[in-house]
Every structure is written in structure tokens, then in C-alpha cells.
Design a protein around this motif. Structure first.
Motif, PDB file in Angstrom:
ATOM      1  N   ASP A  68       0.819  -1.215   0.000  1.00 33.14           N
ATOM      2  CA  ASP A  68       0.000   0.000   0.000  1.00 33.14           C
ATOM      3  C   ASP A  68       0.853   1.265   0.000  1.00 33.14           C
ATOM      4  O   ASP A  68       0.323   2.378  -0.069  1.00 33.14           O
ATOM      5  CB  ASP A  68      -0.990   0.010   1.177  1.00 33.14           C
ATOM      6  N   HIS A  69       2.187   1.096   0.024  1.00 34.69           N
ATOM      7  CA  HIS A  69       3.119   2.221  -0.074  1.00 34.69           C
ATOM      8  C   HIS A  69       4.041   2.123  -1.297  1.00 34.69           C
ATOM      9  O   HIS A  69       4.681   3.115  -1.653  1.00 34.69           O
ATOM     10  CB  HIS A  69       3.974   2.326   1.193  1.00 34.69           C
ATOM     11  N   THR A  70       4.118   0.947  -1.912  1.00 32.03           N
ATOM     12  CA  THR A  70       5.034   0.751  -3.049  1.00 32.03           C
ATOM     13  C   THR A  70       4.372   0.132  -4.276  1.00 32.03           C
ATOM     14  O   THR A  70       4.938   0.175  -5.369  1.00 32.03           O
ATOM     15  CB  THR A  70       6.199  -0.182  -2.652  1.00 32.03           C
ATOM     16  N   GLY A  71       3.207  -0.459  -4.119  1.00 33.98           N
ATOM     17  CA  GLY A  71       2.666  -1.374  -5.123  1.00 33.98           C
ATOM     18  C   GLY A  71       2.210  -0.762  -6.423  1.00 33.98           C
ATOM     19  O   GLY A  71       1.917  -1.484  -7.381  1.00 33.98           O
ATOM     20  N   TYR A  72       2.157   0.576  -6.516  1.00 33.65           N
ATOM     21  CA  TYR A  72       1.757   1.209  -7.771  1.00 33.65           C
ATOM     22  C   TYR A  72       2.972   1.538  -8.650  1.00 33.65           C
ATOM     23  O   TYR A  72       2.817   1.892  -9.818  1.00 33.65           O
ATOM     24  CB  TYR A  72       0.964   2.496  -7.480  1.00 33.65           C
ATOM     25  N   LEU A  73       4.180   1.407  -8.111  1.00 31.94           N
ATOM     26  CA  LEU A  73       5.371   1.850  -8.842  1.00 31.94           C
ATOM     27  C   LEU A  73       5.478   1.238 -10.245  1.00 31.94           C
ATOM     28  O   LEU A  73       5.771   1.967 -11.203  1.00 31.94           O
ATOM     29  CB  LEU A  73       6.637   1.555  -8.029  1.00 31.94           C
ATOM     30  N   PRO A  74       5.270  -0.084 -10.428  1.00 35.85           N
ATOM     31  CA  PRO A  74       5.395  -0.612 -11.797  1.00 35.85           C
ATOM     32  C   PRO A  74       4.417   0.039 -12.779  1.00 35.85           C
ATOM     33  O   PRO A  74       4.754   0.234 -13.952  1.00 35.85           O
ATOM     34  CB  PRO A  74       5.102  -2.109 -11.628  1.00 35.85           C
ATOM     35  N   ARG A  75       3.235   0.379 -12.303  1.00 39.43           N
ATOM     36  CA  ARG A  75       2.285   1.055 -13.175  1.00 39.43           C
ATOM     37  C   ARG A  75       2.767   2.472 -13.494  1.00 39.43           C
ATOM     38  O   ARG A  75       2.630   2.949 -14.627  1.00 39.43           O
ATOM     39  CB  ARG A  75       0.909   1.113 -12.493  1.00 39.43           C
ATOM     40  N   LEU A  76       3.339   3.150 -12.498  1.00 37.19           N
ATOM     41  CA  LEU A  76       3.882   4.495 -12.718  1.00 37.19           C
ATOM     42  C   LEU A  76       4.992   4.455 -13.775  1.00 37.19           C
ATOM     43  O   LEU A  76       5.074   5.329 -14.634  1.00 37.19           O
ATOM     44  CB  LEU A  76       4.425   5.053 -11.398  1.00 37.19           C
ATOM     45  N   VAL A  77       5.822   3.415 -13.705  1.00 36.11           N
ATOM     46  CA  VAL A  77       6.892   3.250 -14.680  1.00 36.11           C
ATOM     47  C   VAL A  77       6.307   2.959 -16.059  1.00 36.11           C
ATOM     48  O   VAL A  77       6.768   3.490 -17.079  1.00 36.11           O
ATOM     49  CB  VAL A  77       7.866   2.148 -14.227  1.00 36.11           C
ATOM     50  N   ARG A  78       5.285   2.127 -16.108  1.00 39.13           N
ATOM     51  CA  ARG A  78       4.630   1.851 -17.390  1.00 39.13           C
ATOM     52  C   ARG A  78       4.119   3.146 -18.026  1.00 39.13           C
ATOM     53  O   ARG A  78       4.144   3.301 -19.251  1.00 39.13           O
ATOM     54  CB  ARG A  78       3.459   0.888 -17.199  1.00 39.13           C
ATOM     55  N   GLU A  79       3.673   4.094 -17.175  1.00 41.90           N
ATOM     56  CA  GLU A  79       3.120   5.353 -17.685  1.00 41.90           C
ATOM     57  C   GLU A  79       4.193   6.398 -17.962  1.00 41.90           C
ATOM     58  O   GLU A  79       3.881   7.528 -18.286  1.00 41.90           O
ATOM     59  CB  GLU A  79       2.099   5.909 -16.678  1.00 41.90           C
ATOM     60  N   GLY A  80       5.479   6.035 -17.800  1.00 37.93           N
ATOM     61  CA  GLY A  80       6.527   6.935 -18.249  1.00 37.93           C
ATOM     62  C   GLY A  80       7.510   7.416 -17.205  1.00 37.93           C
ATOM     63  O   GLY A  80       8.475   8.114 -17.541  1.00 37.93           O
TER      64      GLY A  80
END
Length: 455
Positions: A68-80
């Protein structure tokens, strides 16, 4: 020059999706990059466009490794996003385990949904995949404790120990002459495993978590509450299934089970750890001995207690075994992972016990079971819940409201303004009231996408 600004992009009115934007001049950093979990309307935020263009971010700073503090990072990277991601060394090791596991579970859930046709989407797709998690992990830049990191634009930060889990940090920023502190998740002063958080340093502005802002932890010895919850089930040859977070909760549970068996507080039955991620995390307690309270001998005992179930075939075979035994499996709120397959088999039998040992966010299966729902939906079908459902709520690695207030008062002087995040509305409102009562400080509860100026 405009003063720095904060923008709250997550963990407002909820305990998931921690994301706070810190902007100074032409630079912007994201403190935490968490996944939203729980209610569907929260989970859907993970699929929405990020509120700011990820390409414009100067960097990300993790307080700790929980999803809940790190789990969105791969999506953020996918978005640029391609900037640096700063964290402590233990957080880097844990994030390597957690993010790959998160991606793997997303891929497996999509595959399972497509195979059995229960998804509304054709085809079901993961939010991100293992390859994208690996790409994100290459951006991690571990930083030792208490080292000043200069970022330009008059901004720097350092990590201070927060307790909570291995690597968890309070982040102290100096930006344009203002000091800003983010607690992340704050640990407890007398946690069975972790050392206490450092006192609150002098700060102008504070972003403080409020998970347990309206609750106190049970003051009883957690070994007694665990034994009471387990004993009758084990004595009737039932299975105690413990959905437990793979990081910290599984390890403190294993440590306490060692002591409970030594003291003959429970029968000497098999203990099974069915979580490859938890198995890998447990080994890190040897590597980061200086961050927790366990001796070498206690660490060895904790690690050698369970039978480790690593392969999928072993996991499936475990479902054919009879009790008495204790199965510890992720995830802690029964939102995904191998624990779901055990729930499908064990929940319909009143001989067994489903034992929760941590906070259950609204909208999760764990919360539904604790609320007495007669069935829960797993993999597209409803599973009856006839097993006993118990909770032991004094194993939390989060400070309760008294501990939060005491920590807040440990500062040399009260911050000019404190914002409460990472708490459901009742918890944040209660903590705000208690802080105002105790300190007469300026305390606010931000809403989603609120912006504030650090004047």
C-alpha cells in the motif's frame, strides 16, 4: 519563489494507496507510491490516469516496502516515470520480493479469471506484469540511515528509523528552508520484533499516519490472546488458518508460536508457512539483525519452526492434509494469494478457525468475515463461512492512538501544521481530536487531491 506545496494523491479517508506529492520550484517528488486496496471504488483508482504526468516527477521516496506504499510503482513506470526511487537497503530487498509477488499474483488472477470465465473483462488483464515490476525495481537507489541526500532546488532528505517493519523510515525533508516530516507507518514502542521509532525531530510540517487513530491495542500478552484463540481448535484436531501479511506479521507470529510451544500454551502441532514471499522475508531478519530485537538464537528458532511450502504443487497438497495444524499464509486481509485456496476448503467446516491477526480494511474479505458475513466470494463463487472467525488485535505493527499522541509529544516543539493521512475517516477524526486536546496544535485531515502550501 513560491513556497513548497503538498498534494495528497492517496491514503485520504483510507489506509491504502499512500501517495503524497511534494513540489518545490520546478521539481516534484512522490513520497510513497502505493496500491489502493479494499472497496471496489478504491481499487478502480489504480486503473485511472495518474493525477500528474509521471514523466514530470523528479523522483520517488519510499517510507517502507508494504504494497500500500510501493505497489503502484510498476504502473507508474509503465506510464513513463524513469526517475530514481530512494529507499533504505532493507526496503530495497523487501520491495524486490513484494513487487514481483504482487505482479505474479495479478498475472495469476487474470489467468484464472480468463480460464474460468468469471471476469467482466474480456480478456482480464493484470494492472502490471512481472517484467514491468522488474523494470521498476531497477530504479531503486538504496540510501543508508541518517545520510543526507541532496536533490537540488534547495531540497534534501534523510531516513530515520520508524520501527514498524524492516527498513521502515520516517522521512525528514528540508525544502526551501522548511522542514517536513513524513512518518510513513509508525511502529510501536514495545513491538515484539522491531525497535521503537526515533522521537519526532523538530519540524515545521508533519504528515502523520492515523491507522489506529481511534483504537487502543489490547494490553494483554499477545501469546495469551493467540493461545486462547487457537487452543480449542487444535485440541479438536481442527486447522487454524492465519491470513498474515508476509512482511512482519508472519514473522512476529512465528516468533510468538515458538515461545507458546516452549511454554506449552498450545499443543505441539505442525506449523506450516505457505507463502514463498514470507519465507524469503523471514530470511532477511538474519541480514538486518541490527534493525530488530531478536537475538541470533531467537532468529534461528523463528526461521526453523515452520515447514515451508514453496511450490504450487505442495500448496495444493496441503489442502488435502488433516489437522491439527496451524497454516500461516498470505495475504493478511485475504485479498489474494494462496490463502484463498485454503479458505475455500477450510471456511465451510465449523471444526476450523480463521484467525485474523491484523487490521482488516473496509471492503476486504477479512473485514467481511469479521463482520459476520455468512459467505465470501472467492474466484467467482460464494464460499460459506461456518468456521469460527476470530481476531487477535494486539499484534499490529502500527502505533495506536495513545502511542501516536505520545510520539507526537516527543518533539521539541509542536509542528506548525500536521496533516493526518493513512486512516479511515473515523480514525483520522478521532486522532485529530486527541491531538488537539493534548497539544493545541494545528491538525488537519486532507481530502483526496487536496493541495496545501507550506508557507
Amino acid at each position: 519563489m513560491h513556497p513548497p506545496e503538498l498534494r495528497f494523491l492517496g491514503a485520504t479517508g483510507t489506509v491504502t494507496g499512500s501517495r503524497t506529492l511534494l513540489r518545490a520550484g520546478n521539481k516534484a517528488w512522490l513520497v510513497d507510491c502505493g496500491l489502493f486496496q479494499g472497496f471496489k471504488q478504491l481499487r478502480l483508482r489504480n486503473w485511472e490516469p495518474f493525477p500528474v504526468d509521471p514523466k514530470t516527477l523528479s523522483g520517488v521516496v519510499f517510507t517502507h516496502a508494504h504494497i500500500d506504499h510501493t505497489g503502484y510503482l510498476p504502473r507508474l513506470v509503465r506510464e513513463g516515470f524513469r526517475g530514481p526511487v530512494y529507499c533504505t537497503p532493507a526496503t530495497a530487498d523487501l520491495a524486490g520480493i513484494l513487487l514481483r509477488d504482487s505482479a505474479y499474483l495479478m498475472e495469476e488472477d487474470a489467468r484464472f479469471a480468463n480460464k474460468h470465465g468469471f471476469s467482466k473483462h474480456r480478456p482480464a488483464r493484470p494492472l502490471y506484469n512481472v517484467q514491468e515490476a522488474d523494470e521498476a525495481l531497477r530504479l531503486l537507489q538504496p540510501v543508508p540511515w541518517d545520510r543526507n541526500v541532496e536533490l537540488g532546488s534547495g531540497a534534501s532528505f534523510r531516513f530515520l528509523p520508524a520501527g514498524h517493519i524492516l527498513g521502515a523510515a520516517i522521512v525528514e525533508w528540508d525544502v526551501a528552508g522548511r522542514r517536513i516530516v513524513f512518518t510513513g507507518d509508525l511502529g510501536r514502542p514495545h513491538d515484539p520484533l522491531m525497535r521503537p521509532p526515533v522521537p519526532l525531530p523538530r519540524t515545521d510540517f508533519l504528515v502523520l499516519e492515523a491507522t489506529y487513530g481511534n483504537r487502543l491495542h489490547d494490553p494483554r500478552d499477545p501469546r495469551e490472546t493467540l493461545a486462547e484463540a487457537m487452543r480449542a481448535t487444535l485440541e479438536r484436531d481442527g486447522v487454524v488458518l492465519v491470513p498474515a501479511f508476509a512482511v512482519a506479521r508472519a514473522q512476529v507470529l512465528l516468533h510468538l508460536l515458538v515461545e507458546m510451544r516452549k511454554r506449552r500454551m498450545i499443543p505441539k502441532v505442525p506449523v506450516v508457512l505457505n507463502s514463498p514471499m514470507a519465507s524469503a522475508v523471514t530470511e532477511l531478519y538474519h541480514k538486518y539483525r541490527h534493525e530488530h530485537r531478536l537475538t541470533d538464537e531467537e532468529c534461528d528458532a523463528m526461521c526453523s519452526l515452520p515447514r515451508y511450502v514453496r511450490s504450487e504443487a505442495e500448496s495444493k497438497a496441503l489442502n488435502d492434509e488433516e489437522g491439527p495444524m496451524v497454516i500461516v499464509s498470505a495475504s493478511g486481509m485475504a485479498t489474494g494469494g494462496r490463502v484463498l485456496h485454503h479458505l475455500k476448503r477450510l471456511a465451510p467446516d465449523p471444526k476450523n478457525t480463521i484467525l485474523f491477526v491484523g487490521y482488516q480494511a473496509g471492503g476486504t474479505r477479512g473485514a467481511s468475515m469479521l463482520n459476520g458475513e455468512p459467505s465470501v466470494k472467492i474466484h467467482g463463487t460464494y464460499v460459506p463461512v461456518r468456521a469460527q472467525v476470530r481476531v487477535v488485535d494486539n499484534l499490529s505493527a502500527h502505533a495506536d492512538w495513545k502511542e501516536l499522541v505520545a510520539w507526537f509529544r516527543s518533539a521539541p516543539q509542536a509542528p506548525r501544521t500536521t496533516w493526518l493521512n493513512h486512516g479511515e475517516p473515523e480514525a483520522a477524526a478521532a486522532l485529530r481530536h486527541r491531538l488537539l486536546e493534548a497539544t493545541s496544535a494545528n491538525v488537519e485531515v486532507p481530502g483526496q487531491l487536496d493541495e496545501v502550501s507550506l508557507r
